[in-house]
Design a protein around this motif. Structure first.
Motif, PDB file in Angstrom:
ATOM      1  N   GLY A 131       0.774  -1.234   0.000  1.00  0.00           N
ATOM      2  CA  GLY A 131       0.000   0.000   0.000  1.00  0.00           C
ATOM      3  C   GLY A 131       0.802   1.280   0.000  1.00  0.00           C
ATOM      4  N   PHE A 132       2.122   1.198   0.245  1.00  0.00           N
ATOM      5  CA  PHE A 132       2.884   2.445   0.316  1.00  0.00           C
ATOM      6  C   PHE A 132       2.869   3.201  -1.009  1.00  0.00           C
ATOM      7  CE2 PHE A 132       6.751   4.726  -0.757  1.00  0.00           C
ATOM      8  CZ  PHE A 132       6.760   5.701   0.224  1.00  0.00           C
ATOM      9  N   ILE A 133       3.161   2.509  -2.106  1.00  0.00           N
ATOM     10  CA  ILE A 133       3.274   3.207  -3.394  1.00  0.00           C
ATOM     11  C   ILE A 133       1.932   3.801  -3.835  1.00  0.00           C
ATOM     12  CG2 ILE A 133       3.956   3.014  -5.810  1.00  0.00           C
ATOM     13  CD1 ILE A 133       5.866   0.785  -4.996  1.00  0.00           C
ATOM     14  N   PRO A 134       0.831   3.019  -3.856  1.00  0.00           N
ATOM     15  CA  PRO A 134      -0.448   3.657  -4.231  1.00  0.00           C
ATOM     16  C   PRO A 134      -0.868   4.747  -3.255  1.00  0.00           C
ATOM     17  CG  PRO A 134      -0.798   1.410  -3.455  1.00  0.00           C
ATOM     18  CD  PRO A 134       0.671   1.577  -3.664  1.00  0.00           C
ATOM     19  N   ALA A 135      -0.499   4.604  -1.969  1.00  0.00           N
ATOM     20  CA  ALA A 135      -0.812   5.666  -1.004  1.00  0.00           C
ATOM     21  C   ALA A 135      -0.068   6.943  -1.354  1.00  0.00           C
ATOM     22  CB  ALA A 135      -0.454   5.213   0.408  1.00  0.00           C
ATOM     23  N   GLY A 136       1.200   6.798  -1.751  1.00  0.00           N
ATOM     24  CA  GLY A 136       1.974   7.968  -2.160  1.00  0.00           C
ATOM     25  C   GLY A 136       1.415   8.605  -3.415  1.00  0.00           C
ATOM     26  N   LEU A 137       1.044   7.773  -4.395  1.00  0.00           N
ATOM     27  CA  LEU A 137       0.483   8.291  -5.643  1.00  0.00           C
ATOM     28  C   LEU A 137      -0.848   8.994  -5.390  1.00  0.00           C
ATOM     29  CD1 LEU A 137       1.221   5.236  -7.971  1.00  0.00           C
ATOM     30  CD2 LEU A 137       2.467   7.405  -7.892  1.00  0.00           C
ATOM     31  N   TYR A 138      -1.686   8.375  -4.558  1.00  0.00           N
ATOM     32  CA  TYR A 138      -2.982   8.984  -4.241  1.00  0.00           C
ATOM     33  C   TYR A 138      -2.794  10.313  -3.502  1.00  0.00           C
ATOM     34  CZ  TYR A 138      -7.512   9.770  -2.092  1.00  0.00           C
ATOM     35  OH  TYR A 138      -8.680  10.343  -1.680  1.00  0.00           O
ATOM     36  N   THR A 139      -1.846  10.360  -2.582  1.00  0.00           N
ATOM     37  CA  THR A 139      -1.572  11.597  -1.840  1.00  0.00           C
ATOM     38  C   THR A 139      -1.163  12.721  -2.792  1.00  0.00           C
ATOM     39  OG1 THR A 139      -0.910  10.332   0.120  1.00  0.00           O
ATOM     40  CG2 THR A 139      -0.162  12.630  -0.017  1.00  0.00           C
ATOM     41  N   ILE A 140      -0.352  12.385  -3.792  1.00  0.00           N
ATOM     42  CA  ILE A 140       0.065  13.388  -4.779  1.00  0.00           C
ATOM     43  C   ILE A 140      -1.142  13.950  -5.522  1.00  0.00           C
ATOM     44  CG2 ILE A 140       1.295  13.683  -6.976  1.00  0.00           C
ATOM     45  CD1 ILE A 140       3.394  11.713  -5.885  1.00  0.00           C
ATOM     46  N   THR A 141      -2.098  13.084  -5.885  1.00  0.00           N
ATOM     47  CA  THR A 141      -3.272  13.567  -6.626  1.00  0.00           C
ATOM     48  C   THR A 141      -4.120  14.516  -5.787  1.00  0.00           C
ATOM     49  OG1 THR A 141      -4.719  11.715  -5.972  1.00  0.00           O
ATOM     50  CG2 THR A 141      -3.364  11.422  -7.949  1.00  0.00           C
ATOM     51  N   LYS A 142      -4.021  14.446  -4.475  1.00  0.00           N
ATOM     52  CA  LYS A 142      -4.788  15.337  -3.606  1.00  0.00           C
ATOM     53  C   LYS A 142      -4.159  16.726  -3.508  1.00  0.00           C
ATOM     54  CE  LYS A 142      -7.925  14.166  -1.358  1.00  0.00           C
ATOM     55  NZ  LYS A 142      -9.379  14.177  -1.651  1.00  0.00           N
ATOM     56  N   TRP A 143      -2.867  16.822  -3.786  1.00  0.00           N
ATOM     57  CA  TRP A 143      -2.155  18.098  -3.645  1.00  0.00           C
ATOM     58  C   TRP A 143      -1.953  18.828  -4.975  1.00  0.00           C
ATOM     59  CZ3 TRP A 143      -0.470  20.549   0.829  1.00  0.00           C
ATOM     60  CH2 TRP A 143      -0.577  19.816   2.018  1.00  0.00           C
ATOM     61  N   TYR A 144      -2.140  18.111  -6.102  1.00  0.00           N
ATOM     62  CA  TYR A 144      -1.813  18.702  -7.408  1.00  0.00           C
ATOM     63  C   TYR A 144      -2.958  18.561  -8.401  1.00  0.00           C
ATOM     64  CZ  TYR A 144       2.998  18.804  -5.707  1.00  0.00           C
ATOM     65  OH  TYR A 144       4.134  19.055  -4.978  1.00  0.00           O
TER      66      TYR A 144
ATOM     67  N   ARG B 141       4.883  14.909 -11.224  1.00  0.00           N
ATOM     68  CA  ARG B 141       5.096  14.580  -9.799  1.00  0.00           C
ATOM     69  C   ARG B 141       5.184  13.068  -9.586  1.00  0.00           C
ATOM     70  NH1 ARG B 141       4.057  19.794 -11.219  1.00  0.00           N
ATOM     71  NH2 ARG B 141       5.124  21.097  -9.682  1.00  0.00           N
ATOM     72  N   PHE B 142       4.426  12.292 -10.349  1.00  0.00           N
ATOM     73  CA  PHE B 142       4.581  10.838 -10.269  1.00  0.00           C
ATOM     74  C   PHE B 142       6.018  10.457 -10.638  1.00  0.00           C
ATOM     75  CE2 PHE B 142       0.081   8.834 -10.660  1.00  0.00           C
ATOM     76  CZ  PHE B 142      -0.361   9.642  -9.629  1.00  0.00           C
ATOM     77  N   ALA B 143       6.531  11.095 -11.698  1.00  0.00           N
ATOM     78  CA  ALA B 143       7.906  10.817 -12.120  1.00  0.00           C
ATOM     79  C   ALA B 143       8.899  11.205 -11.036  1.00  0.00           C
ATOM     80  CB  ALA B 143       8.214  11.563 -13.418  1.00  0.00           C
ATOM     81  N   ILE B 144       8.658  12.356 -10.398  1.00  0.00           N
ATOM     82  CA  ILE B 144       9.540  12.801  -9.318  1.00  0.00           C
ATOM     83  C   ILE B 144       9.461  11.840  -8.137  1.00  0.00           C
ATOM     84  CG2 ILE B 144       9.904  14.632  -7.608  1.00  0.00           C
ATOM     85  CD1 ILE B 144       8.985  16.635  -9.758  1.00  0.00           C
ATOM     86  N   PHE B 145       8.244  11.374  -7.816  1.00  0.00           N
ATOM     87  CA  PHE B 145       8.061  10.394  -6.741  1.00  0.00           C
ATOM     88  C   PHE B 145       8.877   9.135  -7.013  1.00  0.00           C
ATOM     89  CE2 PHE B 145       5.100   6.955  -5.027  1.00  0.00           C
ATOM     90  CZ  PHE B 145       5.553   7.064  -3.716  1.00  0.00           C
ATOM     91  N   PHE B 146       8.833   8.654  -8.252  1.00  0.00           N
ATOM     92  CA  PHE B 146       9.560   7.439  -8.613  1.00  0.00           C
ATOM     93  C   PHE B 146      11.067   7.660  -8.666  1.00  0.00           C
ATOM     94  CE2 PHE B 146       5.503   5.591  -9.536  1.00  0.00           C
ATOM     95  CZ  PHE B 146       5.700   4.223  -9.476  1.00  0.00           C
ATOM     96  N   ILE B 147      11.508   8.922  -8.645  1.00  0.00           N
ATOM     97  CA  ILE B 147      12.940   9.179  -8.529  1.00  0.00           C
ATOM     98  C   ILE B 147      13.471   8.559  -7.240  1.00  0.00           C
ATOM     99  CG2 ILE B 147      14.657  10.993  -8.074  1.00  0.00           C
ATOM    100  CD1 ILE B 147      13.258  12.741 -10.088  1.00  0.00           C
ATOM    101  N   GLY B 148      12.633   8.565  -6.174  1.00  0.00           N
ATOM    102  CA  GLY B 148      13.051   7.951  -4.923  1.00  0.00           C
ATOM    103  C   GLY B 148      13.421   6.495  -5.113  1.00  0.00           C
ATOM    104  N   MET B 149      12.577   5.756  -5.840  1.00  0.00           N
ATOM    105  CA  MET B 149      12.841   4.351  -6.103  1.00  0.00           C
ATOM    106  C   MET B 149      14.061   4.177  -6.997  1.00  0.00           C
ATOM    107  SD  MET B 149      12.396   1.898  -8.740  1.00  0.00           S
ATOM    108  CE  MET B 149      10.942   2.246  -9.724  1.00  0.00           C
TER     109      MET B 149
END
Length: 489
Positions: A157-170, A178-186
């Motif tokens: 659930g961590f990854i979809p939770a992070g993706l969903y959180t991004i959609t709430k802010w942008y 921002r999804f691409a930036i998030f995946f920079i972490g991985m």
């Protein structure tokens, strides 16, 4: 809804105007919130510096704890623990299976507790489990399988939770980037863990521990610290941007602008429920347009699991040193990171996702074919070059694909479940990829590479179908004059 569309047009003309009563049902209908384009741009930049680094750091930690076992393999891990290569593969499959089992339940709990508490707690718990892997030396199969399964269950659930959180802010046209930036972490984790392991493995013998034990200890403790940082500093939501320690990142006006601009762009994000009704879960599970997306993920992500697990050992088979192979394996990951950012920015700039996904998957298919054709080549440098290129294009399409799927979800609840299915498919791919390379097929892995070629070919076909289905759906609706959901490409 027509008022919202009219206001959205005004927002594109440098000024956002929204009646407070339209979104918060204030008693004062005359209260108007206005902001300039320059003010909004500065606020988005501020949001980037607050939200994205902590999400990226969490993703970095997840990938470290999930992938550092590949580095452990080069330090006599199998013999030290007392397991075979086949049993090792089973453990990797259990990790992916654990994530799949709890992916949707984890996202339902995200709605209940919010990202700060739920994501932060997850990171702390899986960090401890990752650390405990250091103590399975000589314990055999049972403890190894148990720790891998627990790690998967806690990471679920961590990854979809992070993706969903991004959609709430942008806004919608900001998500692919921002999804691409998030995946920079991985990807930064995949690019750096080999370099870190190159140094940590040299600690073999200190305090009587193997090098791989030091990897699990040091990187596991790091993850626990990341979890406590997330719990302490991540803001609760756009409407209440306050950390668990009551630190407020945005003024009241800034908070209102963040919330209003996102709702103007997508009114479905105004939902404040703390649960997802079964009707929305059912709508996602019966959404046939997700089928080619799921097939694409299953077929093109499974090779990544195989190459990720055995990358350093493949490089050793090309004739390179064991320790150096850990560092050399990071080159492809660094190139993938750059490609991820480039394609993500391009997707938002052009306003298209599907064609870019198709482009990257096509290049990945070509690189996989090259690796299969070169499997008997005696030119180690050439084989390393094409393995590196295959890694570079292997997942650069994945974040954009996630943004594409998210944009075509019809509500916040459906978006959350859709993101869970997106990651479930990726981890089911891990189950498939976990057995791609077998001991009897070593060191050339002819059968393994042939299987990868077949899977990626099906994935490429799925990417084509995914693009075509939205084209024909939108064309059909336009022809009939229907005012229905418009699918994004």
């Amino acid at each position: 809804m027509s008022d919202l569309k009219q206001i959205d047009v005004l927002g594109e003309k440098e000024v956002g105007i929204l009646s407070e009563s339209q979104l918060s049902h204030s008693d004062d209908d005359s209260q108007i919130l206005e902001w300039t384009a320059a003010e909004e741009k500065a606020l988005v930049r501020k949001t980037d510096f607050i939200i994205m680094p902590m999400l990226m750091l969490g993703f970095f930690s997840l990938q470290v704890d999930r992938g550092n076992i590949a580095n452990a393999l080069t330090d006599n891990f199998l013999a030290d623990v007392g397991i075979t290569q086949f049993q090792f593969n089973i453990g990797q499959q259990l990790l992916s299976a654990g994530i799949v089992i709890l992916e949707i339940p984890s996202n339902l709990l995200l709605f209940q507790f919010g990202p700060t508490i739920w994501i932060g707690s997850q990171i702390v718990v899986w960090g401890f489990i990752a650390t405990f892997q250091a103590f399975i030396k000589g314990k055999g199969l049972g403890p190894y399988l148990t720790t891998r399964l627990l790690l998967g269950l806690c990471e679920a659930g961590f990854i979809p939770a992070g993706l969903y959180t991004i959609t709430k802010w942008y806004k919608r046209d900001e998500t692919a980037k921002r999804f691409a930036i998030f995946f920079i972490g991985m990807m930064a984790s995949a690019a750096s863990t080999g370099l870190i392991a190159f140094g940590i493995l040299r600690m073999r013998g200190i305090c009587g521990l193997s090098g791989w034990q030091w990897i699990f200890l040091i990187e596991g403790i790091f993850t626990v610290l990341v979890g406590f940082i997330f719990l302490s500093f991540f803001p609760n939501s756009p409407g209440n941007p306050v950390s668990l320690f009551k630190y407020r990142y945005f003024s009241e006006r800034e908070s209102q602008i963040i919330l209003r601009r996102v709702l103007l762009d997508d009114p479905t994000k105004s939902e404040t429920r703390k649960h997802i009704p079964w009707s929305e879960v059912k709508a996602v599970l019966t959404n046939w347009t997700l089928i080619p997306h799921v097939l694409l993920i299953l077929c093109c992500m499974s090779p990544i699991q195989a190459i990720g697990n055995y990358g350093p050992l493949l490089i050793v088979s090309f004739g390179f040193d064991k320790l150096k192979s850990n560092a050399m394996g990071t080159i492809g990951a660094w190139l993938m990171l750059l490609g991820n950012v480039l394609f993500g920015f391009l997707a938002d700039r052009l306003g298209i996702r599907g064609p870019i996904v198709l482009l990257v998957v096509t290049i990945f298919t070509a690189m996989v074919l090259a690796n299969r054709f070169l499997v008997e080549s005696h030119d180690g440098n050439l084989r390393f070059a094409f393995l590196t290129l295959a890694v570079a294009f292997s997942a650069a399409w994945h974040p954009i694909h996630g943004a594409w799927i998210a944009l075509n979800a019809k509500s916040a609840g459906q978006r959350s479940i859709t993101m869970a299915i997106f990651i479930m498919a990726a981890n089911l791919a891990g189950v498939i990829g976990g057995q791609m390379f077998q001991a009897e097929d070593a060191p050339l892995y002819k059968t393994g590479w042939a299987a990868i070629v077949g899977l990626v070919a099906v994935g490429l076909l799925s990417a084509i179908v995914a693009n075509l289905q939205y084209f024909f759906l939108n064309r059909h609706q336009a022809k009939d004059g229907e005012k229905r959901f418009v699918y994004s490409h």
